[in-house]
Enzyme design. Structure first.
Site, short mmCIF file in Angstrom:
data_model
loop_
_atom_site.label_atom_id
_atom_site.label_comp_id
_atom_site.label_asym_id
_atom_site.label_seq_id
_atom_site.Cartn_x
_atom_site.Cartn_y
_atom_site.Cartn_z
N GLU A 147 0.85 -1.19 0.00
CA GLU A 147 0.00 0.00 0.00
C GLU A 147 0.88 1.24 0.00
OE1 GLU A 147 -3.29 -2.07 2.97
OE2 GLU A 147 -1.87 -0.60 3.73
N LYS B 177 2.19 4.68 1.37
CA LYS B 177 2.29 5.24 2.72
C LYS B 177 1.91 6.72 2.65
CE LYS B 177 5.36 5.71 6.67
NZ LYS B 177 5.09 7.14 6.89
N ASP C 98 1.35 10.52 3.78
CA ASP C 98 2.09 11.43 4.65
C ASP C 98 1.09 12.35 5.33
OD1 ASP C 98 4.21 12.57 5.91
OD2 ASP C 98 4.87 13.78 4.22
N TYR D 17 -6.84 2.04 6.10
CA TYR D 17 -5.95 0.95 5.68
C TYR D 17 -5.80 -0.19 6.69
CZ TYR D 17 -2.78 4.08 8.29
OH TYR D 17 -2.21 4.90 9.23
N LYS E 69 10.76 3.61 2.85
CA LYS E 69 10.70 5.06 2.70
C LYS E 69 11.51 5.49 1.47
CE LYS E 69 9.19 7.50 5.54
NZ LYS E 69 9.56 7.84 6.93
N CYS F 198 12.80 47.80 9.72
CA CYS F 198 12.35 47.44 8.38
C CYS F 198 13.47 47.74 7.38
CB CYS F 198 11.10 48.23 8.01
SG CYS F 198 10.54 47.97 6.32
N CYS G 65 11.99 50.82 5.04
CA CYS G 65 11.67 52.19 5.50
C CYS G 65 12.29 52.54 6.84
CB CYS G 65 10.15 52.37 5.57
SG CYS G 65 9.35 51.42 6.89
N CYS H 231 6.46 45.07 9.76
CA CYS H 231 6.70 46.50 9.74
C CYS H 231 5.36 47.19 9.92
CB CYS H 231 7.33 46.93 8.41
SG CYS H 231 7.37 48.73 8.20
N CYS I 114 5.47 52.63 4.09
CA CYS I 114 6.51 51.69 3.65
C CYS I 114 6.26 51.33 2.19
CB CYS I 114 6.46 50.45 4.54
SG CYS I 114 7.74 49.24 4.20
#
Length: 669
Positions: free
Chosen positions: A113, A115, A117, A225, A312, A406, A409, A424, A430
């Site tokens: 099957e 796998k 995630d 499953y 894996k 920032c 600015c 900011c 800005c």
């Protein structure tokens, strides 16, 4: 209606809605349109409100979720929820096979099957009804997330047939499909929230939300499953999963019986390439002994079953040098660190940049300029730095300092409590924030003003021709022609597109204005609920939170936006320019039912309309927009440069393929 007739109608509606959920989400064979489904659901919700004595926690009405917050309680697993041992090479897989053969001197079969995630879940059913959903936790105890799981439409609340055990548990993986993940991340970035790192994190975080209405909105999926319990239909895993599919569970179509390790390796090799075309993330293959009797003979270790292993896949990883880090300011003021990398090939593309997300991520990786870093592609798409090669680090390297001011600015940055990112606060002074808001306003999903783009907006801003989105409507042809980027035709096209945007429906205008936390979906719901910008501007927090998906944070953001005189002036200027600031009857009415009952996929680019306008036309003519092709797809509308995979799949399934012109002939009758 008396209570007896109400109960009969409620039972009928619940059965019908459960059946349609199964047909749509599991079988991909819908029988009715979304509109018809919503009408049945609305009738059920109204009846359940009118007759609360017939309340049922497994009612399909609970799919929409609830705003009631709750803390999760821990529940002991009836059967320990163990992890799987991992194999990363065929030699390790051969070792596993040799151990099985040594312990089982008799023929056996493997089941292979994919796998998934995602997040492991255990679902308990009694008399065919879902009664509890519990996360893995520590394997012995897990969190009861039943209320949230009820919102996942691929999980049946009541089973089909009658040949299931009186009580059993079925386990599986809750995950977030890639297209949903990408859509949610785009919306999170649009409204100033930190995007999720990957679909698995998004699924895990969603499942633990205390607001099940938000869980429902995020469209989680689930594949089952593993079956546990007494009196199961068969004495082997494969047949039991096929039976579970008959009961209404979503079981992977890719589950395969294998007689030997060679067949297992063929399965692994096939899916190492084919998995990239799947709509969800998979990071390997699970190999199990099929027979329950043989599983019991093999037994368990303290942490893992001896009769199963997870192979894996190794993610493609490259090493390259980190040349520098830029700190970019977005339209919401969020400051994002971006790594500039020595160009390197990864999964078929050249990677030059990767987001570092925030200050915490930089600190977690302990990343430094000059380091050699390991880069992978998350979900085969997004480049991400996953580690540092410490053996190549210079003795003189220094940690990266996140700026306190920032970079654009000079304003002192702030990090709101509970936020991962720095901001900011100088939103009206800005430059990248101002330009970013204008770029958002003209974007495809908002006002869709063609002929302008990021560079043009910067040019107009730098020449003092615009200071906000409303200034676009004061631009003249002569002003544009005076700029380097414009000639007669391009200037005419830009002016025409700006004029055309005045007819864009109000929900898209509301989204384009750029109120923090108000994404595309929320803008539509606010527009539908209040009807006009004036009604939204004067609404109280209590009135705002009555709208679906609007909580205190969004409501307070809306209040803050309209309390600022500069924003009110922007709205007034847009009104004066003739931009739509209220919902018209034409925005909500169907133009025809020529596409009624049709599931339609669009792919590529189109000359007469944008993709969003095409989707809107599909909905206005009674059709349903879907993102992926399946056996239930009615039409594929193919534009220029469409993806070859969609074309191949549509051809294979015999889906009707039409071009843009044929589509317009259909809707125009």
């Amino acid at each position: 209606m008396d209570s007896q007739r109400a109960l009969e109608r409620i039972r009928f509606l619940r059965n019908e809605l459960n059946r349609h959920n199964y047909l749509y989400y599991v079988k991909a064979q819908p029988e009715i349109s979304d509109y018809d489904y919503d009408q049945l659901l609305r009738e059920l919700i109204d009846l359940e409100k009118q007759f609360p004595e017939f309340d049922d926690p497994n009612s399909p009405s609970r799919r929409v979720g609830s705003d009631i917050s709750q803390e999760f309680v821990q529940v002991r697993h009836k059967y320990p929820m163990l992890s799987l041992a991992n194999a990363y090479s065929y030699s390790e897989l051969t070792d596993f096979d040799n151990r099985i053969r040594k312990a089982l001197p008799e023929p056996f079969q493997y089941v292979c099957e994919l796998k998934f995630d995602g997040v492991a879940i255990g679902l308990t059913y009694k008399n065919g009804r879902l009664v509890q959903a519990v996360t893995r936790g520590d394997g012995t105890m897990g969190d009861d997330v039943t209320v949230n799981v009820r919102t996942i439409r691929t999980i049946p609340l009541e089973l089909h047939g009658a040949d299931f055990p009186e009580e059993f548990e079925i386990r599986g993986e809750i995950f977030m499909p890639r297209n949903v993940f990408e859509e949610i991340n785009r919306e999170r970035e649009d409204i100033g929230e930190t995007p999720f790192a990957n679909p698995r994190n998004a699924a895990a975080g969603t499942l633990k939300l205390l607001n099940s209405a938000e869980v429902a909105r995020r469209k989680l999926d689930c594949t089952l499953y593993f079956l546990l319990g007494e009196n199961l239909p068969a004495d082997n895993h494969y047949e039991n999963m096929l039976k579970a599919k008959e009961w209404g569970f979503k079981v992977s179509d890719h589950m395969t019986l294998c007689k030997n390790l060679t067949e297992v390796q063929h399965f692994i090799e096939h899916w190492d390439k084919a998995r990239k075309k799947l709509p969800f993330d998979t990071d390997g293959v699970v190999i199990k002994i099929n027979s329950y009797r043989q599983q019991n003979l093999l037994g368990l270790t303290a942490k893992t079953p001896r009769w199963a292993v997870a192979f894996k896949y190794k993610p493609e990883r490259v090493s390259t040098a980190l040349l520098s880090v830029d700190f970019q300011v977005g339209r919401t003021g969020a400051v994002t660190p971006v790594a500039n990398l020595k160009p390197v090939k990864l999964a078929g593309t050249t990677v030059k940049r990767a987001s570092l997300h925030n200050a915490d991520q930089i600190q977690l990786l302990d990343i430094r300029v000059g380091d050699w870093v390991f880069v992978e592609k998350g979900g085969e798409i997004i480049p991400k730095i996953v580690g540092v090669d410490q053996s190549k680090r210079s003795l003189f390297s220094k940690p990266i300092d996140f700026p306190g001011a920032c970079p654009e600015c000079g304003t002192t940055l702030v990090r709101p409590e509970g936020e991962a990112r720095h901001f900011c606060p100088n939103q009206y002074g800005c430059p990248p924030q101002i330009k970013g808001r204008i770029e958002h306003f003209i974007s495809r999903k908002a006002l869709n003003i063609d002929g302008l783009g990021e560079e043009t907006v910067a040019l107009l801003f730098d020449n003092n021709l615009i200071r906000d989105a409303a200034d676009l409507y004061s631009l003249t042809r002569e002003q544009l022609l005076a700029l380097d980027r414009f000639a007669d035709k391009s200037a005419d096209n830009a002016i025409m597109s700006i004029e055309k945007s005045k007819s864009v429906p109000f929900p898209r205008v509301l989204f384009g204005i750029g109120i923090r936390y108000v994404g595309e979906t929320t803008a539509k719901k606010l527009a539908q609920h209040f009807g006009s910008i004036d009604a939204i501007a004067t609404a109280t927090v209590e009135q705002l939170v009555e709208v679906e998906d609007v909580g205190d944070r969004i409501a307070l953001s809306i209040i803050e936006f309209f309390s600022d005189e500069r924003n009110r002036m922007l709205i007034d200027k847009l009104k004066a320019a003739g931009v739509q600031m209220a919902v018209s009857s034409a925005d909500t009415s169907l133009l025809s039912d020529r596409l009624k009952g049709m599931s339609i996929v669009i792919s590529g680019t189109f000359s007469r309309v944008s993709r969003d306008e095409l989707k809107e036309l599909i909905a206005r003519h009674g059709g349903k927009n879907v993102s992926s092709i399946s056996a239930s797809t009615s039409l594929l509308v193919a534009g220029e440069n469409m993806g070859p995979a969609k074309l191949e799949k549509a051809t294979k399934l015999g889906i009707k393929i039409i071009d843009e012109e044929e589509f317009f002939r259909i809707i125009e009758g």
